[in-house]
Write an enzyme that holds these catalytic residues in place. Structure first.
Site, PDB file in Angstrom:
ATOM      1  N   GLY A  49      63.006 -68.350  29.346  1.00 47.00           N
ATOM      2  CA  GLY A  49      63.566 -69.676  29.619  1.00 47.00           C
ATOM      3  C   GLY A  49      63.215 -70.684  28.540  1.00 47.00           C
ATOM      4  O   GLY A  49      64.067 -71.451  28.074  1.00 47.00           O
ATOM      5  N   CYS A  58      51.006 -71.999  34.351  1.00 46.47           N
ATOM      6  CA  CYS A  58      51.582 -72.296  35.664  1.00 46.47           C
ATOM      7  C   CYS A  58      50.498 -72.109  36.724  1.00 46.47           C
ATOM      8  O   CYS A  58      50.656 -71.342  37.670  1.00 46.47           O
ATOM      9  CB  CYS A  58      52.803 -71.430  35.948  1.00 46.47           C
ATOM     10  SG  CYS A  58      52.529 -69.655  35.771  1.00 46.47           S
ATOM     11  N   ASP A 102      52.446 -70.321  26.342  1.00 49.68           N
ATOM     12  CA  ASP A 102      52.505 -70.286  27.807  1.00 49.68           C
ATOM     13  C   ASP A 102      51.567 -69.160  28.232  1.00 49.68           C
ATOM     14  O   ASP A 102      51.981 -68.026  28.430  1.00 49.68           O
ATOM     15  CB  ASP A 102      53.942 -70.030  28.262  1.00 49.68           C
ATOM     16  CG  ASP A 102      54.110 -70.149  29.766  1.00 49.68           C
ATOM     17  OD1 ASP A 102      53.108 -70.356  30.468  1.00 49.68           O
ATOM     18  OD2 ASP A 102      55.254 -70.019  30.239  1.00 49.68           O
ATOM     19  N   ASP A 105      56.096 -61.231  22.952  1.00 53.13           N
ATOM     20  CA  ASP A 105      55.580 -60.818  24.251  1.00 53.13           C
ATOM     21  C   ASP A 105      55.115 -59.368  24.125  1.00 53.13           C
ATOM     22  O   ASP A 105      55.705 -58.591  23.366  1.00 53.13           O
ATOM     23  CB  ASP A 105      56.656 -60.934  25.337  1.00 53.13           C
ATOM     24  CG  ASP A 105      56.055 -60.959  26.737  1.00 53.13           C
ATOM     25  OD1 ASP A 105      55.826 -62.067  27.258  1.00 53.13           O
ATOM     26  OD2 ASP A 105      55.803 -59.876  27.287  1.00 53.13           O
ATOM     27  N   CYS A 121      53.865 -65.365  24.405  1.00 49.81           N
ATOM     28  CA  CYS A 121      53.980 -64.956  25.815  1.00 49.81           C
ATOM     29  C   CYS A 121      55.313 -65.459  26.355  1.00 49.81           C
ATOM     30  O   CYS A 121      55.385 -66.150  27.369  1.00 49.81           O
ATOM     31  CB  CYS A 121      52.812 -65.477  26.641  1.00 49.81           C
ATOM     32  SG  CYS A 121      51.185 -65.123  25.943  1.00 49.81           S
ATOM     33  N   ALA A 122      56.387 -65.093  25.665  1.00 47.10           N
ATOM     34  CA  ALA A 122      57.681 -65.764  25.808  1.00 47.10           C
ATOM     35  C   ALA A 122      58.535 -65.289  26.979  1.00 47.10           C
ATOM     36  O   ALA A 122      59.351 -66.051  27.500  1.00 47.10           O
ATOM     37  CB  ALA A 122      58.481 -65.603  24.520  1.00 47.10           C
ATOM     38  N   ALA A 123      58.421 -64.015  27.360  1.00 41.69           N
ATOM     39  CA  ALA A 123      59.332 -63.485  28.388  1.00 41.69           C
ATOM     40  C   ALA A 123      59.068 -64.142  29.738  1.00 41.69           C
ATOM     41  O   ALA A 123      57.938 -64.529  30.023  1.00 41.69           O
ATOM     42  CB  ALA A 123      59.146 -61.970  28.490  1.00 41.69           C
ATOM     43  N   PRO A 124      60.131 -64.334  30.552  1.00 41.05           N
ATOM     44  CA  PRO A 124      61.505 -63.809  30.411  1.00 41.05           C
ATOM     45  C   PRO A 124      62.437 -64.650  29.557  1.00 41.05           C
ATOM     46  O   PRO A 124      63.620 -64.335  29.462  1.00 41.05           O
ATOM     47  CB  PRO A 124      61.991 -63.776  31.857  1.00 41.05           C
ATOM     48  CG  PRO A 124      61.295 -64.909  32.510  1.00 41.05           C
ATOM     49  CD  PRO A 124      59.922 -64.951  31.884  1.00 41.05           C
ATOM     50  N   ASP A 128      51.129 -57.974  20.375  1.00 36.73           N
ATOM     51  CA  ASP A 128      49.960 -58.702  20.863  1.00 36.73           C
ATOM     52  C   ASP A 128      49.918 -60.087  20.227  1.00 36.73           C
ATOM     53  O   ASP A 128      50.089 -60.218  19.008  1.00 36.73           O
ATOM     54  CB  ASP A 128      48.704 -57.901  20.494  1.00 36.73           C
ATOM     55  CG  ASP A 128      47.447 -58.443  21.147  1.00 36.73           C
ATOM     56  OD1 ASP A 128      47.389 -59.646  21.454  1.00 36.73           O
ATOM     57  OD2 ASP A 128      46.506 -57.646  21.343  1.00 36.73           O
TER      58      ASP A 128
END
Length: 422
Positions: A245, A354, A301, A261, A240-243, A287
């Site tokens: 950072g 988050c 993340d 992602d 789930c890497a995008a965007p 996926d």
């Protein structure tokens, strides 16, 4: 009133209509091109006006209800809200009121309300910032405030709401020497290593942007990779890497990172960020549940409610109602179990969200430790510069909140845990 000022305000009202009437997010609207026809300065102004209005929505409504026998249609109400926030923030009454009247007058469905808008806003302008400042800090909606009070107590939640209302400064992560970045841009060098700017202006014009010397990343969001501590040559999977950072942080440390992602649009943005900074990563659109292999370290993340980012995204409490939380929590557990299956023996996985909700953080890790007896929570990994030991939770994770570092401008709400496989 210049055409430019009216256009930015009209666009801000459109954003408010979509958030408050259709439950859409600002990021979705802006990413979909809602402001693309505006000049850069007007795009920034429209986004700022919409965000400031959403932050002050409760106060604006309290100011307006004194002067309205009944609420007008949503668009007119949003014109009044936006103008009220501007007036009570020191905006020039003549320009703000005239622009509001012009916006309402241009629409055939609302033109008959020009007189109402003019009269109400003249009264608001007369009351001024003095009446605004004595109103309470805007509260979170009940669907979110209730669970947070249960988790943290009313006093802590009130402090979080104050942080949300204050908004967020701009935090930067350096590609290389953080001290050099601080000397170049000024601002504050935070204890965790991020450089914080209080009034940055247009980001793309700041020194070092085009050279890729840094990227925008909230100080809290920069901690998961510090806790993961990727080493040169390690194979690291960023899920789930995008965007991007965190992907860039991992790559900057010399690890071989694969970023995954499921969104082509978000992955395109990640690739742009990698190109700007001159960092390398393998980028996979796919996926999470279809990924395989064995990895030295993994960062998950996980998709979440994003309730920890309200100080930067004031649209979230208004566009959501909590109805999707149960599905998100179930998805997080499934993703975490799959990610653990990809971890080499002796490897480490950082799970983060988050979110301010314990169900998306502390409870997830408690349950994972119960399901996987070979796991342990590595508390030592959390002992990094700037982290208060009081933030470490009972099960061995790190709980960050918007009211932490209140004197420095706060931080996003985050939960982070480092899990090691025996």
């Amino acid at each position: 009133m210049s055409q430019s000022g009216v256009q930015a305000r009209r666009s801000a009202v459109y954003l408010l209509d979509q958030v408050l009437g259709e439950g859409r997010l600002l990021s979705e609207l802006i990413g979909g091109g809602a402001l693309d026809k505006l000049q850069p300065e007007d795009r920034a102004r429209a986004q700022r006006l919409a965000s400031e209005t959403l932050r002050g929505l409760e106060r604006a409504d309290r100011m307006l209800q004194k002067h309205l026998a009944k609420y007008p249609p949503l668009t007119v109400r949003n014109v009044l809200r936006l103008a009220t926030v501007e007036l009570c923030s020191g905006g020039a009454a003549h320009g703000v009121v005239n622009a509001a009247v012009e916006i309402v007058g241009r629409n055939k469905r609302t033109a008959s309300m020009k007189g109402l808008v003019n009269a109400v806003l003249r009264k608001v302008a007369a009351a001024g910032p003095e009446a605004w400042d004595i109103l309470r800090v805007p509260r979170l909606p009940k669907w979110l405030r209730g669970p947070l009070v249960e988790a943290y107590g009313a006093e802590a939640v009130a402090a979080m709401e104050a942080a949300h209302f204050a908004g967020a400064p701009l935090d930067l992560t350096a590609k290389g020497d953080r001290g050099a970045l601080h000397r170049s841009l000024g601002g504050t060098l935070l204890p965790t290593g991020s450089v914080r700017l209080e009034s940055a202006g247009q980001v793309s014009t700041l020194p070092g942007f085009k050279k890729g010397s840094w990227w925008v990343q909230d100080a809290a969001a920069a901690l998961p990779v510090q806790i993961l501590a990727p080493q040169p040559g390690e194979r690291v999977l960023d899920l789930c890497a995008a965007p991007g950072g965190k992907t860039m942080q991992i790559a900057a440390r010399g690890a071989e990172v694969t970023a995954v992602d499921d969104s082509e649009t978000r992955m395109a943005r990640l690739k742009q960020n990698l190109k700007r900074t001159g960092l390398g990563a393998e980028c996979v659109v796919g996926d999470v549940m279809e990924q395989g292999g064995q990895w030295d370290a993994i960062l998950l993340d996980a998709p979440c409610s994003a309730t920890g980012t309200i100080r930067r995204h004031p649209d979230l409490p208004h566009a959501k109602d909590g109805g999707e939380f149960a599905a998100l929590i179930e998805m997080q557990a499934v993703m975490l179990d799959h990610a653990l299956s990809l971890l080499k023996p002796g490897g480490r996985l950082v799970f983060c969200t988050c979110s301010l909700l314990p169900d998306e953080g502390e409870c997830q890790v408690e349950d994972a430790l119960a399901r996987h007896k070979e796991l342990r929570a590595n508390r030592e990994a959390l002992n990094i510069p700037g982290v208060d030991p009081a933030w470490i939770t009972e099960e061995g994770g790190l709980r960050l909140r918007p009211d932490y570092w209140a004197d420095r401008g706060g931080m996003d709400g985050f939960y982070i845990a480092c899990l090691e496989k025996a």
